[in-house]
Design an enzyme around this catalytic site. Structure first.
Site, PDB file in Angstrom:
ATOM      1  N   HIS A 128     -36.601 -22.980  75.572  1.00 51.71           N
ATOM      2  CA  HIS A 128     -37.216 -21.498  76.186  1.00 51.71           C
ATOM      3  C   HIS A 128     -36.156 -20.549  76.194  1.00 51.71           C
ATOM      4  CE1 HIS A 128     -40.942 -23.447  76.685  1.00 51.71           C
ATOM      5  NE2 HIS A 128     -40.461 -24.442  77.728  1.00 51.71           N
ATOM      6  N   ASP A 164     -43.110 -29.959  71.273  1.00 57.21           N
ATOM      7  CA  ASP A 164     -43.387 -30.163  72.710  1.00 57.21           C
ATOM      8  C   ASP A 164     -44.447 -29.376  72.941  1.00 57.21           C
ATOM      9  OD1 ASP A 164     -40.944 -29.967  75.097  1.00 57.21           O
ATOM     10  OD2 ASP A 164     -42.702 -28.486  75.233  1.00 57.21           O
ATOM     11  N   HIS A 166     -44.987 -27.033  75.273  1.00 54.89           N
ATOM     12  CA  HIS A 166     -44.887 -25.702  75.603  1.00 54.89           C
ATOM     13  C   HIS A 166     -44.233 -25.170  74.446  1.00 54.89           C
ATOM     14  CE1 HIS A 166     -44.206 -28.060  79.462  1.00 54.89           C
ATOM     15  NE2 HIS A 166     -45.381 -27.028  79.883  1.00 54.89           N
ATOM     16  N   ASP A 243     -44.166 -34.113  76.175  1.00 53.90           N
ATOM     17  CA  ASP A 243     -44.893 -33.755  77.175  1.00 53.90           C
ATOM     18  C   ASP A 243     -46.567 -33.405  76.930  1.00 53.90           C
ATOM     19  OD1 ASP A 243     -43.860 -31.459  75.966  1.00 53.90           O
ATOM     20  OD2 ASP A 243     -42.955 -30.722  77.731  1.00 53.90           O
TER      21      ASP A 243
END
Length: 298
Positions: A128, A164, A166, A243
């Site tokens: 991120h 991931d 996200h 996740d």
């Protein structure tokens, strides 16, 4: 994979890059916690299915970090004034921890170039972190730095594959329109950080709706893998986030443990060097998920 001979069978091996100092920071109640690594280390030391070769992070040179981040951001991580955002605290010595995460990814690159299965088991994560800011638990973007380091070292085509849950908005921000690179992400949408709904330039985004079945996720992952195969990279840098698992507290996907062995096998079947690093994954089952992935890539 098992190597069968008439008289013996040999365990596959994986180089796991880690440093116990990454356990030395925490904020009570924060999901990105030391137990993610500590429990995984304990699990990997106890299992007998694969041989783990323990490895250390390389030293992350300043010049490599500067390829991905502006100097103002690098200096702020070195000397934080306050929390970076609501998710990303100002931890003591976070600069050193973040640099070791970068170093773990760079060591994974060195091993990948020798065709040795590898996994960087360090925190904090990185995907991120944008050119200009830390966010979403991430300070320096280890995978983007590694992709750019590979390009600088003469690797012609570098792909980043991010599974991931996200979207890797920071990796996309850093690698967009960078010659010889391409970014492929499969992620839940809508979800944090709200990006990744469309593909453009060299950035290929594959979205999965909340509460989708693992079969729907595998279908999207297969499409992402096929698109990456068209790019025909000389190296694949993997942002391995765990996740999208059904018991993870931060999102709403339905992956099973076996899905992580499957994605590892799919990546390995492309027969390209793989540099693998840990991103997210916040359930108590994280050690089993990482182990499944390691079996897939080994």
């Amino acid at each position: 994979q098992w190597t069968h001979t008439k008289h013996s069978r040999t365990l596959a091996n994986v180089h796991v890059i880690t440093d116990k100092r990454c356990l030395n920071y925490l904020q009570q109640g924060h999901p990105e916690r030391p137990q993610r690594i500590a429990a995984t280390l304990e699990f990997l030391r106890a299992q007998k299915e694969i041989e783990v070769i323990w490895d250390k992070p390389a030293l992350a040179k300043e010049s490599l970090i500067e390829k991905a981040h502006i100097l103002e951001h690098i200096h702020l991580v070195e000397n934080p004034i306050d929390a970076f955002d609501a998710d990303t605290p100002n931890y003591p010595d976070i600069d050193a921890h973040a640099r070791r995460s970068v170093g773990g990814a760079l060591r994974a690159l060195e091993l990948a170039q020798k065709n040795k299965p590898n996994f960087s088991l360090l925190r904090p994560p990185g995907h991120h972190a944008t050119k200009k800011k830390a966010m979403g638990f991430c300070f320096f973007n280890s995978i983007a730095i590694t992709a750019l380091a590979a390009r600088s070292a003469g690797v012609k085509k570098v792909a980043v594959f991010d599974f991931d849950v996200h979207h890797g908005n920071g990796t996309e921000d850093i690698l967009r329109k960078v010659d010889g690179t391409a970014f492929f992400s499969i992620h839940q949408h809508p979800a944090y950080p709200g990006t990744g709904s469309e593909s453009f330039d060299n950035c290929h985004n594959f979205t999965v709706a909340p509460n989708s079945s693992n079969l729907i996720w595998r279908k999207s992952a297969s499409a992402a893998l096929a698109e990456m195969n068209k790019f025909n990279p000389d190296l694949i840098c993997v942002s391995a986030g765990f996740d999208a698992y059904k018991r993870d507290p931060l999102c709403q996907q339905q992956l099973e443990i076996d899905d992580y062995q499957w994605i590892g096998q799919q990546l390995r079947s492309l027969k390209k060097p793989l540099a693998n690093i840990l991103e997210g994954g916040y359930s108590n089952d994280l050690p089993k998920l990482i182990f499944a992935y390691l079996k897939g890539i080994a």
